[in-house]
Every structure is written in structure tokens, then in C-alpha cells.
Design an enzyme around this catalytic site. Structure first.
Site, short mmCIF file in Angstrom:
data_model
loop_
_atom_site.label_atom_id
_atom_site.label_comp_id
_atom_site.label_asym_id
_atom_site.label_seq_id
_atom_site.Cartn_x
_atom_site.Cartn_y
_atom_site.Cartn_z
N GLY A 1 -55.87 43.67 32.69
CA GLY A 1 -55.75 41.95 33.02
C GLY A 1 -54.93 41.45 33.79
O GLY A 1 -54.67 42.42 34.99
N ASN B 1 -61.60 41.56 28.21
CA ASN B 1 -61.36 40.54 29.09
C ASN B 1 -61.04 40.79 30.50
O ASN B 1 -60.19 40.24 31.30
CB ASN B 1 -60.55 39.48 28.20
N ASP C 1 -58.93 50.42 21.87
CA ASP C 1 -58.44 49.23 21.32
C ASP C 1 -56.98 49.39 20.79
O ASP C 1 -56.68 50.54 20.28
CB ASP C 1 -59.45 48.82 20.14
N LYS D 1 -56.44 35.10 24.70
CA LYS D 1 -55.21 34.23 25.07
C LYS D 1 -55.90 32.94 25.43
O LYS D 1 -55.16 31.98 25.86
CB LYS D 1 -54.63 34.62 26.40
N SER E 1 -45.00 33.76 24.93
CA SER E 1 -45.49 32.57 25.92
C SER E 1 -44.49 31.46 25.29
O SER E 1 -43.93 31.21 24.41
CB SER E 1 -46.82 32.39 25.34
N ALA E 2 -44.35 30.37 26.62
CA ALA E 2 -43.90 29.38 26.14
C ALA E 2 -44.43 28.37 25.24
O ALA E 2 -43.95 27.38 24.59
CB ALA E 2 -43.65 28.43 27.41
N TYR F 1 -53.82 30.64 18.58
CA TYR F 1 -52.95 31.55 19.72
C TYR F 1 -51.55 31.46 19.40
O TYR F 1 -51.05 32.59 19.58
CB TYR F 1 -53.41 30.85 21.01
N LYS G 1 -48.55 34.59 18.47
CA LYS G 1 -47.38 35.14 19.35
C LYS G 1 -46.33 35.05 18.50
O LYS G 1 -45.30 35.92 18.69
CB LYS G 1 -47.44 34.22 20.72
N ASN H 1 -60.19 27.56 31.70
CA ASN H 1 -59.37 26.87 30.73
C ASN H 1 -58.04 26.28 31.65
O ASN H 1 -57.72 25.22 31.35
CB ASN H 1 -58.68 27.44 29.62
P1 NAD Z 1 -55.76 38.72 30.35
O1 NAD Z 1 -56.81 38.68 29.34
O2 NAD Z 1 -56.04 38.89 31.68
O3 NAD Z 1 -55.45 40.32 29.91
C1 NAD Z 1 -55.18 40.99 28.79
C2 NAD Z 1 -56.08 42.34 28.67
O4 NAD Z 1 -55.81 42.66 27.17
C3 NAD Z 1 -57.25 42.30 28.84
O5 NAD Z 1 -57.70 43.26 30.07
C4 NAD Z 1 -58.12 42.33 27.56
O6 NAD Z 1 -59.19 43.17 28.03
C5 NAD Z 1 -57.07 43.42 26.98
N1 NAD Z 1 -57.14 43.34 25.38
C6 NAD Z 1 -57.27 42.45 24.54
N2 NAD Z 1 -57.32 42.64 23.34
C7 NAD Z 1 -57.19 43.94 23.47
C8 NAD Z 1 -57.15 44.96 22.35
N3 NAD Z 1 -57.30 44.53 20.98
N4 NAD Z 1 -57.14 46.29 22.74
C9 NAD Z 1 -56.94 46.71 23.92
N5 NAD Z 1 -57.06 45.72 25.12
C10 NAD Z 1 -57.05 44.79 24.69
O7 NAD Z 1 -54.52 38.03 30.26
P2 NAD Z 1 -53.20 38.01 30.85
O8 NAD Z 1 -53.31 36.64 31.54
O9 NAD Z 1 -53.13 39.03 31.71
O10 NAD Z 1 -52.14 37.75 29.82
C11 NAD Z 1 -51.45 38.97 29.34
C12 NAD Z 1 -50.63 38.73 28.18
O11 NAD Z 1 -49.63 37.70 28.57
C13 NAD Z 1 -51.25 38.18 26.88
O12 NAD Z 1 -50.98 38.77 25.79
C14 NAD Z 1 -51.21 36.78 27.02
O13 NAD Z 1 -51.24 36.12 25.58
C15 NAD Z 1 -50.03 36.60 27.59
N6 NAD Z 1 -49.59 35.38 28.07
C16 NAD Z 1 -50.33 35.06 29.20
C17 NAD Z 1 -50.11 33.70 29.78
C18 NAD Z 1 -50.92 33.15 30.83
O14 NAD Z 1 -50.82 32.14 31.29
N7 NAD Z 1 -51.96 33.96 31.57
C19 NAD Z 1 -48.97 32.92 29.51
C20 NAD Z 1 -48.11 33.39 28.62
C21 NAD Z 1 -48.59 34.91 27.88
C1 WQD Z 2 -51.84 23.07 32.98
C2 WQD Z 2 -51.65 21.61 33.41
C3 WQD Z 2 -53.18 20.49 31.80
C4 WQD Z 2 -56.91 22.27 33.36
C5 WQD Z 2 -51.89 27.05 28.64
C6 WQD Z 2 -51.58 27.75 27.27
C7 WQD Z 2 -50.28 28.43 27.28
C8 WQD Z 2 -50.15 29.40 28.27
C9 WQD Z 2 -50.49 29.05 29.47
C10 WQD Z 2 -50.68 31.85 27.29
C11 WQD Z 2 -51.91 20.64 32.04
C12 WQD Z 2 -53.73 20.38 33.33
C13 WQD Z 2 -55.58 22.03 33.29
C14 WQD Z 2 -57.71 21.35 33.88
C15 WQD Z 2 -55.95 19.84 33.88
N1 WQD Z 2 -50.98 30.74 28.01
N2 WQD Z 2 -55.11 20.42 33.61
N3 WQD Z 2 -57.28 20.18 34.20
O1 WQD Z 2 -51.85 24.02 29.04
O2 WQD Z 2 -49.71 24.53 30.14
O3 WQD Z 2 -50.77 26.42 29.00
O4 WQD Z 2 -51.74 28.45 29.70
O5 WQD Z 2 -49.73 31.92 26.71
O6 WQD Z 2 -50.21 28.87 25.75
O7 WQD Z 2 -51.68 26.49 26.31
O8 WQD Z 2 -51.80 25.51 31.13
O9 WQD Z 2 -53.16 25.80 33.29
O10 WQD Z 2 -54.34 24.91 30.82
O11 WQD Z 2 -52.75 23.35 32.09
O12 WQD Z 2 -55.67 18.60 34.22
O13 WQD Z 2 -58.93 21.45 34.46
O14 WQD Z 2 -52.88 21.34 33.95
O15 WQD Z 2 -53.68 19.10 31.25
O16 WQD Z 2 -50.95 19.61 32.05
P1 WQD Z 2 -51.02 25.03 29.91
P2 WQD Z 2 -53.04 25.02 31.82
#
Ligand code: NAD
Ligand code: WQD
Length: 342
Positions: free
Chosen positions: A14, A39, A62, A88, A128-129, A152, A156, A201
Site C-alpha cells: 500500500g 487496495n 489476508d 481506510k 489515525s488522527a 473507520y 482504529k 477521497n
Molecule cells: P493503503 O490502502 O494504500 O494500504 C493498505 C494495504 O493493506 C493495501 O495494500 C491493502 O491491499 C492491504 N489490506 C487491507 N486489508 C487487508 C487484509 N485484510 N489483509 C491483508 N492486506 C490487507 O492505505 P495506506 O494509506 O497505506 O494506509 C496504511 C494504514 O495507515 C491503514 O491502516 C490506514 O488506515 C492507516 N492510515 C492511513 C492514513 C492515510 O491518510 N493514508 C491516515 C491515517 C492512518
Molecule cells: C483534507 C481537507 C477536506 C478533498 C481523511 C480521513 C482521516 C485520515 C486522512 C485515515 C479537508 C478538503 C478534500 C476534496 C476538499 N485517513 N478536501 N476537496 O478528511 O483530513 O482525513 O484522510 O486515517 O481519517 O478522514 O483528509 O484529504 O480527505 O481532506 O476540499 O476533494 O481537504 O474538506 O478540509 P481528512 P482529506
């Protein structure tokens, strides 16, 4: 932690996991990747090979599959696990709560049970925050109240609670709960980056797709927040800094403990700031329109980043300009994501 003992990275193909793989490889830390590819693309592995960051083994499995985990833990003497695997997408989690809870919570508990059976009791967990909900105070300290505003976030929080209960019951565990703020950017080679399925998203991938002409304009969700320019404020950090945070956390887990740490810059950036900086740094204008607020969004979310510095000796190195430049290099070199021949 002996250097020769590998680390297991779940979710390692990922976005964040693949960048962390590069950081581990650069540090001489061998690792195995387990991912079910729900993903992510297997082509990530070719890119990792080009960056001299191949896993010892890639296992397509998995985290809910106990037999696959037991077999893997029997093959390697892991020093610990960095656990990224999870779903996520916040909106999707509202529509499919059971799928999210089952995958993220049952999956994590299944992984912890397999680790316990194998006597591997060191884990770095991706939180996550989002667990702070709508924060009463920013920057947010780790001691702030925790809440869930969607399934979601609930998943967490439930995983965090499980880790806290586990550590209370069995203090032999080494546990780091890392609460990420908003990771963006990409590896500076342009070989790795964020490749969301369908309509993004998150803000940064949406901006890069507008820059590329794949989407007509960015919708800015709300310009009437109580923030300096009315648009939402977040704490964006470069994914390579975030990846380094995982190496720092592994090192900090030299003795049994439970660490809970925010990973962010502590700096607030508005949507408007992000759009303007991206356009200026890359010379590409970002068409945008102001639309209604997105349900569930908060006005401001930024980290109190002092604990990370004190406990992990970690702080961010890359500024917003660099995040924008690297995100654009990745997107422009890979218009079809990992399917782009390079
Ligand atoms: P991502 O989707 O790119 O990576 C997650 C990976 O996990 C993917 O490759 C997916 O195929 C794999 N996966 C999902 N479910 C699985 C399962 N049951 N078994 C094996 N593999 C599985 O996401 P990312 O952005 O790299 O995020 C990594 C982690 O960090 C996640 O747990 C996410 O919730 C957390 N996180 C992400 C963000 C963000 O904004 N990207 C913010 C805070 C926390
Ligand atoms: C950032 C800012 C939007 C898209 C999310 C999850 C959080 C974490 C990170 C995993 C906000 C604005 C966004 C768009 C916009 N993930 N925006 N137009 O919402 O802070 O956090 O991702 O843990 O749990 O909720 O991140 O990048 O979606 O948005 O105006 O098309 O950009 O309103 O102010 P967010 P984001």
C-alpha cells in the site's frame, strides 16, 4: 533488535507501507511483505525492486487467515511487525460498517493472536488522527479525548483499545500506536506514490488528478469554517517522513512498553494554501470551486508533535513545497498509477 531478524510489514504494497519498505531497506533492515492486494497493485513489487527495496518474500494473504499467518511466522524469526493492513475509506466505512470492523478489527486481533503464538510481541500499529474526532483543542496532544465519528474511526479506536488491554494484561509486549495526521507526497524517484482506485477521497490525489487533466476541477468543501481563510486546516506530512517514523518507532521499542504518538508536523495548512502552493511550486494551475462542507469534516486538525520528538527522536524533514513537488512528479510520471509502464 538484531539486524538480521526480519520485520513483517502487513499492507506493505500500500501507499505508506511501500514507502516504509524503502526506508527499512535503506537502513539495512530485512523485511517480508504480506498483503491481500485488495487496495494495491502487485506492480509495486517491481518498483520496490528498482529501488533496491525488495522484500525477502511477498506473501499474498489476508491478515484474517490464521493458517497463513502461522505458516509465515514458522518460516521466519520475526523481530516484529509493522501493521498497515486495513481498509481506510471513511465514506465506504459508513456504507459498509461490518466489512470495515471485520477487516480492520478482527484482522488485527487475528494478527495479534498469531504473533502471540509465535512469541513475536513487538508491533507498530497504524492509527489515525481520526480517533480525536472534532478536537476541542489544537494542536492535539495524545492525551486528548478519543471518539469515533464513523466506522473507520471506530475500527482504529477498537484496535487501539485492544492493544491497550493487551499490554495491561501482558506487559511483555512492545507496542507503538502511531496516530498519523495527513500523509501526502511520494518517493522522490517518482517510482512510488499514492494510487487510489476510482475518484480520490483525499485532497492531494484529487489535486494531482486535476493537474493532470483527469478531473475538471477540485471541489473545495466549505469556505466558511472558523479558520484564517475559511477552508479546512490539516497537518499534512510527507509520506517519507511518516515512513521514517516507523523505523524510529521500531528502534524505540527496544524494551517492553506501550507508546502512543502523533506523527505530524504540528503546522496547519488550509485547503486554499495547499492549492496555491501546489500551483506555484509546479507551475500548474488547479481549477477549483467552492462547494458545501463535506459531512463529517472538522474545521481544524493538527498534531501536537512534541511526543514524537521526545520519545521517537523523530520530526519531519520535508516542507509543503516538497510534498507538492513529489506528489506531482509521481502523478505526472504515472498517469495510470502502477499500470503505467516505466
Ligand atoms: P493503503 O490502502 O494504500 O494500504 C493498505 C494495504 O493493506 C493495501 O495494500 C491493502 O491491499 C492491504 N489490506 C487491507 N486489508 C487487508 C487484509 N485484510 N489483509 C491483508 N492486506 C490487507 O492505505 P495506506 O494509506 O497505506 O494506509 C496504511 C494504514 O495507515 C491503514 O491502516 C490506514 O488506515 C492507516 N492510515 C492511513 C492514513 C492515510 O491518510 N493514508 C491516515 C491515517 C492512518
Ligand atoms: C483534507 C481537507 C477536506 C478533498 C481523511 C480521513 C482521516 C485520515 C486522512 C485515515 C479537508 C478538503 C478534500 C476534496 C476538499 N485517513 N478536501 N476537496 O478528511 O483530513 O482525513 O484522510 O486515517 O481519517 O478522514 O483528509 O484529504 O480527505 O481532506 O476540499 O476533494 O481537504 O474538506 O478540509 P481528512 P482529506
Amino acid at each position: 533488535m538484531a539486524q538480521t531478524q526480519p520485520i513483517l510489514i502487513t499492507g506493505g504494497t500500500g501507499f505508506i507501507g511501500s514507502h516504509t519498505a524503502v526506508v527499512l531497506a535503506e537502513a539495512g533492515q530485512p523485511f517480508v511483505i504480506l498483503d491481500n492486494l485488495c487496495n494495491s497493485s502487485p506492480k509495486v513489487l517491481d518498483r520496490l525492486a528498482r529501488l533496491n527495496a525488495s522484500p525477502l518474500e511477498f506473501v499474498q494473504a489476508d491478515i484474517r487467515d490464521s493458517a497463513a499467518l502461522d505458516a509465515l511466522f514458522a518460516r521466519y524469526n520475526f523481530a516484529g511487525v509493522i501493521h498497515f493492513a486495513g481498509l481506510k475509506a471513511v465514506g465506504e466505512s459508513v456504507a459498509q460498517p461490518l466489512r470495515y470492523l471485520e477487516n480492520n478489527v478482527s484482522g488485527t486481533i487475528n494478527l495479534l493472536q498469531a504473533m502471540d503464538r509465535a512469541h513475536v510481541r513487538r508491533i507498530v500499529f497504524s492509527s489515525s488522527a481520526t480517533v480525536y474526532g472534532d478536537p476541542a483543542v489544537v494542536p492535539i496532544p495524545e492525551t486528548a479525548p478519543l471518539t469515533a465519528t464513523n466506522p473507520y474511526g471506530r475500527s482504529k479506536l477498537m484496535c487501539e483499545d485492544a492493544l491497550r488491554e493487551l499490554h495491561a494484561a501482558d506487559p511483555r509486549w512492545h507496542i507503538a500506536v502511531l496516530r498519523y495526521f495527513n500523509p501526502v507526497g511520494a518517493h522522490d524517484s517518482g517510482l512510488l506514490g499514492e494510487a487510489p482506485n476510482g475518484i480520490p477521497n483525499n485532497l492531494m490525489p484529487y489535486i494531482t488528478q486535476v493537474a493532470l487533466g483527469q478531473r475538471e476541477y477540485l471541489q473545495i468543501f466549505g469556505n466558511d469554517y472558523d479558520t484564517p481563510d475559511g477552508t479546512g486546516v490539516r497537518d499534512y506530512l510527507h509520506v517519507m517522513d511518516l515512513a521514517q517514523g516507523h523505523l524510529a518507532a521500531l528502534r524505540a521499542l527496544d524494551t517492553p512498553k506501550l507508546l502512543t504518538v502523533n506523527l505530524g508536523t504540528g503546522q496547519g495548512v488550509s485547503v486554499k494554501d495547499m492549492v496555491d502552493t501546489f500551483a506555484r511550486v509546479n507551475g500548474v494551475p488547479i481549477a477549483h470551486r467552492f462547494v458545501a462542507r463535506r459531512p463529517g469534516d472538522v474545521a481544524q486538525c493538527l498534531a501536537d508533535a512534541r511526543q514524537a520528538k521526545a520519545l521517537l527522536h523523530w520530526q519531519t524533514q520535508h516542507n509543503l513545497e516538497r510534498m507538492c513537488a513529489d506528489a506531482w512528479r509521481w502523478q505526472s510520471m504515472n498517469p495510470q498509477g502502477f499500470d503505467t509502464p516505466l
